[in-house]
Motif scaffolding. Structure first.
Motif, PDB file in Angstrom:
ATOM      1  N   UNK A  89       0.843  -1.200   0.000  1.00 24.91           N
ATOM      2  CA  UNK A  89       0.000   0.000   0.000  1.00 24.91           C
ATOM      3  C   UNK A  89       0.879   1.252   0.000  1.00 24.91           C
ATOM      4  N   UNK A  90       0.742   2.046  -1.066  1.00 21.86           N
ATOM      5  CA  UNK A  90       1.487   3.288  -1.217  1.00 21.86           C
ATOM      6  C   UNK A  90       0.752   4.425  -0.521  1.00 21.86           C
ATOM      7  N   UNK A  91      -0.561   4.479  -0.696  1.00 20.46           N
ATOM      8  CA  UNK A  91      -1.370   5.498  -0.035  1.00 20.46           C
ATOM      9  C   UNK A  91      -2.758   4.933   0.215  1.00 20.46           C
ATOM     10  N   UNK A  92      -3.404   5.488   1.233  1.00 21.69           N
ATOM     11  CA  UNK A  92      -4.731   5.016   1.615  1.00 21.69           C
ATOM     12  C   UNK A  92      -5.502   6.184   2.195  1.00 21.69           C
ATOM     13  N   UNK A  93      -6.751   6.341   1.762  1.00 23.20           N
ATOM     14  CA  UNK A  93      -7.581   7.466   2.196  1.00 23.20           C
ATOM     15  C   UNK A  93      -8.949   6.966   2.644  1.00 23.20           C
ATOM     16  N   UNK A  94      -9.439   7.513   3.750  1.00 25.30           N
ATOM     17  CA  UNK A  94     -10.832   7.311   4.150  1.00 25.30           C
ATOM     18  C   UNK A  94     -11.635   8.421   3.477  1.00 25.30           C
ATOM     19  N   UNK A  96     -15.228  10.634   2.333  1.00 30.90           N
ATOM     20  CA  UNK A  96     -16.220  11.381   3.119  1.00 30.90           C
ATOM     21  C   UNK A  96     -17.488  10.610   3.430  1.00 30.90           C
ATOM     22  N   UNK A  97     -17.784   9.557   2.701  1.00 37.88           N
ATOM     23  CA  UNK A  97     -18.994   8.788   3.023  1.00 37.88           C
ATOM     24  C   UNK A  97     -18.793   7.892   4.246  1.00 37.88           C
ATOM     25  N   UNK A  98     -17.557   7.853   4.758  1.00 41.76           N
ATOM     26  CA  UNK A  98     -17.190   7.114   5.963  1.00 41.76           C
ATOM     27  C   UNK A  98     -17.445   5.613   5.887  1.00 41.76           C
ATOM     28  N   UNK A  99     -17.536   5.127   4.653  1.00 45.69           N
ATOM     29  CA  UNK A  99     -17.608   3.683   4.451  1.00 45.69           C
ATOM     30  C   UNK A  99     -16.763   3.253   3.257  1.00 45.69           C
ATOM     31  N   UNK A 100     -15.990   4.195   2.732  1.00 47.46           N
ATOM     32  CA  UNK A 100     -15.157   3.896   1.569  1.00 47.46           C
ATOM     33  C   UNK A 100     -13.694   4.177   1.854  1.00 47.46           C
ATOM     34  N   UNK A 101     -12.854   3.293   1.321  1.00 44.57           N
ATOM     35  CA  UNK A 101     -11.414   3.488   1.348  1.00 44.57           C
ATOM     36  C   UNK A 101     -10.922   3.542  -0.090  1.00 44.57           C
ATOM     37  N   UNK A 102     -10.016   4.461  -0.354  1.00 43.50           N
ATOM     38  CA  UNK A 102      -9.373   4.554  -1.666  1.00 43.50           C
ATOM     39  C   UNK A 102      -7.896   4.233  -1.435  1.00 43.50           C
ATOM     40  N   UNK A 103      -7.409   3.216  -2.125  1.00 44.55           N
ATOM     41  CA  UNK A 103      -6.071   2.678  -1.875  1.00 44.55           C
ATOM     42  C   UNK A 103      -5.273   2.657  -3.173  1.00 44.55           C
ATOM     43  N   UNK A 104      -4.004   3.006  -3.077  1.00 46.63           N
ATOM     44  CA  UNK A 104      -3.073   2.865  -4.197  1.00 46.63           C
ATOM     45  C   UNK A 104      -2.047   1.819  -3.788  1.00 46.63           C
ATOM     46  N   UNK A 105      -1.920   0.769  -4.594  1.00 47.12           N
ATOM     47  CA  UNK A 105      -0.924  -0.271  -4.339  1.00 47.12           C
ATOM     48  C   UNK A 105       0.120  -0.280  -5.439  1.00 47.12           C
ATOM     49  N   UNK A 106       1.289  -0.770  -5.092  1.00 43.45           N
ATOM     50  CA  UNK A 106       2.384  -0.870  -6.038  1.00 43.45           C
ATOM     51  C   UNK A 106       3.094  -2.192  -5.771  1.00 43.45           C
ATOM     52  N   UNK A 107       3.098  -3.074  -6.782  1.00 44.84           N
ATOM     53  CA  UNK A 107       3.687  -4.406  -6.620  1.00 44.84           C
ATOM     54  C   UNK A 107       4.492  -4.781  -7.861  1.00 44.84           C
ATOM     55  N   UNK A 108       5.180  -5.914  -7.747  1.00 41.03           N
ATOM     56  CA  UNK A 108       6.059  -6.340  -8.834  1.00 41.03           C
ATOM     57  C   UNK A 108       5.385  -7.221  -9.881  1.00 41.03           C
ATOM     58  N   UNK A 109       4.206  -7.775  -9.568  1.00 39.95           N
ATOM     59  CA  UNK A 109       3.569  -8.675 -10.533  1.00 39.95           C
ATOM     60  C   UNK A 109       2.073  -8.790 -10.254  1.00 39.95           C
ATOM     61  N   UNK A 110       1.357  -9.295 -11.233  1.00 41.35           N
ATOM     62  CA  UNK A 110      -0.074  -9.546 -11.034  1.00 41.35           C
ATOM     63  C   UNK A 110      -0.283 -10.633  -9.987  1.00 41.35           C
ATOM     64  N   UNK A 111       0.638 -11.575  -9.932  1.00 36.23           N
ATOM     65  CA  UNK A 111       0.541 -12.633  -8.926  1.00 36.23           C
ATOM     66  C   UNK A 111       0.649 -12.060  -7.515  1.00 36.23           C
ATOM     67  N   UNK A 112       1.554 -11.123  -7.312  1.00 35.98           N
ATOM     68  CA  UNK A 112       1.707 -10.481  -6.009  1.00 35.98           C
ATOM     69  C   UNK A 112       0.461  -9.676  -5.660  1.00 35.98           C
TER      70      UNK A 112
END
Length: 148
Positions: A89-94, A96-112
């Motif tokens: 996880x590079x960044x993660x935000x809660x 305003x609807x207080x039931x949603x998370x927006x996440x940015x991930x960065x990995x080396x492969x689709x398998x990961x």
């Protein structure tokens, strides 16, 4: 903040390792004044930290994905803290609807990436829905923070 502070910040955003002499020369001020203004910005909390911008591709991290989660509101803080601790996880935000998370991930492969979502998202009953998209092409991105 005045015009000089804005220009100074933009120079630091572009190159956080710029010397006070270089900053002073570009802004036509003394080195002492440049150092004092930067120190004031650090002490006031305007500048939180100086950091390096890493090219993830040079580390083999080529799969950049954005995930939107709907979660049980009672569990949002716990889930956010748990996911934020994961190295993928590079960044993660809660949101305003207080039931949603927006996440940015960065990995080396689709398998990961698949392992990450299987282990941490699909297995959690408090995560109600998952929507994911992977980055196709960067058109514009921030390097070092907001431009002022």
């Amino acid at each position: 903040m005045n015009k000089l502070d804005t220009e100074l910040l933009n120079l630091l955003i572009k190159d956080g390792r710029a010397s006070f002499a270089d900053i002073a020369r570009q802004l036509d001020i003394s080195r002492t004044h440049a150092r004092a203004r930067v120190q004031d910005m650090v002490e006031s909390g305007l500048i939180e930290q100086f950091t390096a911008v890493i090219n993830p591709e040079k580390l083999g991290k080529t799969i950049s994905s954005f995930i939107d989660l709907k979660v049980a509101p009672r569990a949002i803080e716990v889930i956010a803290e748990d996911l934020a601790s994961k190295p993928e996880v590079v960044s993660l935000y809660i949101m305003t609807d207080l039931q949603s998370l927006h996440i940015h991930t960065l990995v080396d492969s689709h398998e990961t990436f698949h392992k990450f979502v299987s282990e941490y998202l699909f297995s959690n009953p408090d995560i109600l829905s998952v929507h994911s998209s992977s980055l196709l092409k960067r058109v514009k991105h921030r390097r070092g923070g907001a431009r002022l």
